[in-house]
Enzyme design. Structure first.
Site, mmCIF file in Angstrom:
data_model
loop_
_atom_site.group_PDB
_atom_site.id
_atom_site.type_symbol
_atom_site.label_atom_id
_atom_site.label_comp_id
_atom_site.label_asym_id
_atom_site.label_seq_id
_atom_site.Cartn_x
_atom_site.Cartn_y
_atom_site.Cartn_z
ATOM 1 N N HIS A 88 -2.013 0.320 -9.073
ATOM 2 C CA HIS A 88 -1.799 1.243 -7.958
ATOM 3 C C HIS A 88 -0.357 1.098 -7.520
ATOM 4 O O HIS A 88 0.131 -0.025 -7.335
ATOM 5 C CB HIS A 88 -2.746 0.914 -6.800
ATOM 6 C CG HIS A 88 -2.845 2.027 -5.800
ATOM 7 N ND1 HIS A 88 -1.812 2.376 -4.965
ATOM 8 C CD2 HIS A 88 -3.849 2.895 -5.529
ATOM 9 C CE1 HIS A 88 -2.194 3.403 -4.209
ATOM 10 N NE2 HIS A 88 -3.428 3.735 -4.543
ATOM 11 N N HIS A 90 -5.272 -2.548 -9.996
ATOM 12 C CA HIS A 90 -6.178 -1.862 -9.067
ATOM 13 C C HIS A 90 -7.508 -1.492 -9.712
ATOM 14 O O HIS A 90 -8.549 -1.572 -9.081
ATOM 15 C CB HIS A 90 -5.454 -0.609 -8.580
ATOM 16 C CG HIS A 90 -6.198 0.190 -7.559
ATOM 17 N ND1 HIS A 90 -6.622 -0.346 -6.369
ATOM 18 C CD2 HIS A 90 -6.594 1.491 -7.543
ATOM 19 C CE1 HIS A 90 -7.239 0.594 -5.664
ATOM 20 N NE2 HIS A 90 -7.260 1.705 -6.359
ATOM 21 N N GLU A 111 -5.369 13.812 -3.159
ATOM 22 C CA GLU A 111 -4.737 12.635 -3.770
ATOM 23 C C GLU A 111 -3.988 13.071 -5.017
ATOM 24 O O GLU A 111 -4.176 14.195 -5.512
ATOM 25 C CB GLU A 111 -5.788 11.557 -4.078
ATOM 26 C CG GLU A 111 -6.269 10.870 -2.813
ATOM 27 C CD GLU A 111 -7.371 9.852 -3.041
ATOM 28 O OE1 GLU A 111 -7.808 9.680 -4.181
ATOM 29 O OE2 GLU A 111 -7.798 9.240 -2.042
HETATM 30 C C1 SIN Z 1 -6.183 5.330 -2.941
HETATM 31 O O1 SIN Z 1 -6.711 5.596 -1.875
HETATM 32 O O2 SIN Z 1 -5.001 5.473 -3.179
HETATM 33 C C2 SIN Z 1 -7.023 4.735 -4.006
HETATM 34 C C3 SIN Z 1 -7.994 5.716 -4.469
HETATM 35 C C4 SIN Z 1 -8.494 5.274 -5.784
HETATM 36 O O3 SIN Z 1 -8.061 4.254 -6.301
HETATM 37 O O4 SIN Z 1 -9.289 6.013 -6.350
#
Ligand code: SIN
Length: 512
Positions: free
Chosen positions: A233, A337, A118
């Protein structure tokens, strides 16, 4: 007069039935615990919606110190490094505890964890369970474990309305359920109520997450921290559904790109491109939207027909919104988020009020600083659930006497505050807008109506936001676009917050 629920006297009371609360309850067994939950267990929690997984430096190419570097960099100078080190060091233990509780993490053909990547992580270190349905898989396993544990009682469909104190220490929890008000006498309460995204119109959080712990703890005298830092987000699915479905960052981790409706890949030239920290990506998308452009996540080349197998939950959510993830660019927009701020808590989960622990998103431990690194939140929830339980196990229940019950409480409703919060406390803030939000929120926060609690949370976030005259992490001020050379975490009590708000409203009225 409220009923006193004597059957739960001396139980540890946990408010919130998401990952953090359930972990704490399971770890405390066989000590008697009662979980108070607004809906069904995990039903109204962000944990159940999580698509990202648990960030844990468990790979052969990874170390906790690399994870530490990434967390500190994302936190933009405001992490509490000792708290970060301490929480990350327990990642292995938290994953193992979840496995013992029945969670089955995804593994590759060799039996090793199948690590995902990520944004802003320099290694593939995200462990998932059930792919992009990780939150659902984890909470399902924990619900089964809780059901099998006779020491845990459940009060579902019940709101916590006040943390009661006597001589500065916790003495009970006032609740409101289908049969009216009642009080659980207890000297040990854990708040695990999640974040405050439900204050926004565009959010990935359950709409009932309106910062309950902030209000409950602040009224009990607790210190709050880092309230101005709300993470947006970048890629919620732009559709009419609420909360907005998430399109996980992991999709960008697999190579999907961001384009606007002219086909321009606008992240080119920005360090990290699509995998830049999420505040950077959110602001870039917000700037496109402000110019009247639409923004899409284009996974056609990176994943194409493989999308559904790799991201079944997102594929289904897209399908339900009329989008074919294999062939269509996916419309996206930023959405509230995660709240880095919350009730100030130490690495045992203790707040500044004796007998009150706060864990998970509701707490501000200093792990996230000004901006949370992706997938550090489920990690924190699991670690701090265990930590708080271990700390509570080392304490004794006190005899409590109940006094000073709040009267006439009613269920909270955020609908009157969402427009104010969304307009003035969004991705970009500035003084005039913040002042006007505070002026609108203050009378609501002092009213006796259903808006009172959400307005109070929003007001305190607004006060913290106006006091931070710089742009850092997730807090962006158009009137203070630079980062100050020196900055500290922010701390606030209810009295301080209201005093600031009164002063700001007076100034605003004089200058109007
Ligand atoms: C995502 O899957 O983009 C969110 C992960 C997160 O907010 O930690």
């Amino acid at each position: 007069m409220s009923d006193i629920l004597e059957e739960f006297r001396d139980h540890v009371v946990i408010v919130g039935g998401g990952l953090a609360g359930m972990m704490a309850a399971l770890r405390l067994a066989p000590q008697p615990v009662v979980i108070v939950s607004r809906g069904k267990l995990a039903g109204g929690s962000s944990s159940a919606l999580a698509q990202g997984g648990i960030a844990a430096a468990l790979g052969a190419d990874d170390t906790p110190s690399l994870h530490l570097q990434d967390t500190l960099r994302a936190g933009d100078g405001l992490c509490d490094e000792a708290a970060v080190r301490s929480i990350l060091a327990d990642a292995h233990q938290a994953v193992a505890a979840l496995e013992r509780a029945g969670v089955s993490f995804d593994r590759d053909a060799t039996g090793e964890f199948a690590f995902g990547l990520e944004a802003a992580h320099q290694r593939r270190r995200i462990v998932h369970a059930g792919g992009d349905g990780t939150g659902a898989a984890i909470t399902h396993a924990l619900i089964c474990a809780v059901a099998a544990q006779s020491s845990i009682s459940l009060l579902e469909g019940v709101e916590a309305t006040a943390v009661l104190t006597a001589d500065g220490s916790v003495s009970g929890l006032q609740i409101l359920g289908p049969t009216g008000e009642a009080v659980i006498p207890s000297s040990r309460i854990v708040l695990a109520t999640g974040g405050a995204g439900g204050l926004y119109e565009a959010t990935t959080n359950p709409l009932g997450n309106i910062g309950q712990a902030i209000v409950l703890a602040a009224r009990a005298g607790a210190i709050l921290a880092d309230l101005e830092f709300v993470q947006f987000h970048p890629t919620a699915l732009a559709c009419s559904r609420r909360p907005l479905p998430l399109v996980s960052e992991a999709v960008r981790g697999e190579g999907a790109i961001l384009i606007n409706d002219l086909g321009d890949r606008f992240m080119v030239g920005v360090e990290g491109e699509e995998l830049a920290p999420r505040d950077v990506v959110s602001r870039a998308i917000a700037a496109q939207l402000a110019q009247g452009r639409r923004v899409f996540l284009d996974a056609r080349s990176a994943l194409g027909a493989g999308f559904a197998a790799r991201f079944p939950t997102i594929h289904r959510l897209c399908h339900e919104a009329g989008i074919d993830s294999a062939h269509d660019p996916i419309p996206v927009r930023p959405a509230a988020h995660y709240h880095m701020g919350g009730v100030a808590a130490d690495i045992r989960g203790r707040s500044s009020v004796e007998g009150l622990w706060v864990i998970g998103e509701a707490a501000a431990t200093g792990l996230h600083g000004a901006n949370r690194l992706a997938s550090n939140s489920l990690l924190e929830a699991a670690v701090m659930g265990l930590r708080a339980a271990d700390d509570i196990s080392g304490t004794l229940s006190r005899n409590v006497s109940l006094g000073g019950l709040a009267t006439g409480t009613c269920a909270a409703d955020a609908s009157a505050v969402r427009a104010i919060v969304s307009r003035q406390l969004g991705v970009i803030r500035e003084r005039c807008g913040l002042q006007s939000a505070i002026a609108s929120l203050l009378p609501l926060a002092r009213s006796a109506g259903a808006s009172r609690d959400p307005a109070l949370t929003a007001l305190l976030i607004g006060v913290a936001a106006i006091l931070r005259e710089e742009s850092r992490g997730a807090h962006a001020r158009s009137d203070f676009p630079e980062k100050r050379a020196r900055a500290d975490r922010s701390f606030l009590t209810l009295e301080e917050g209201l005093a600031h708000a009164d002063g700001l409203v007076d100034n605003f009225a004089r200058s109007a």
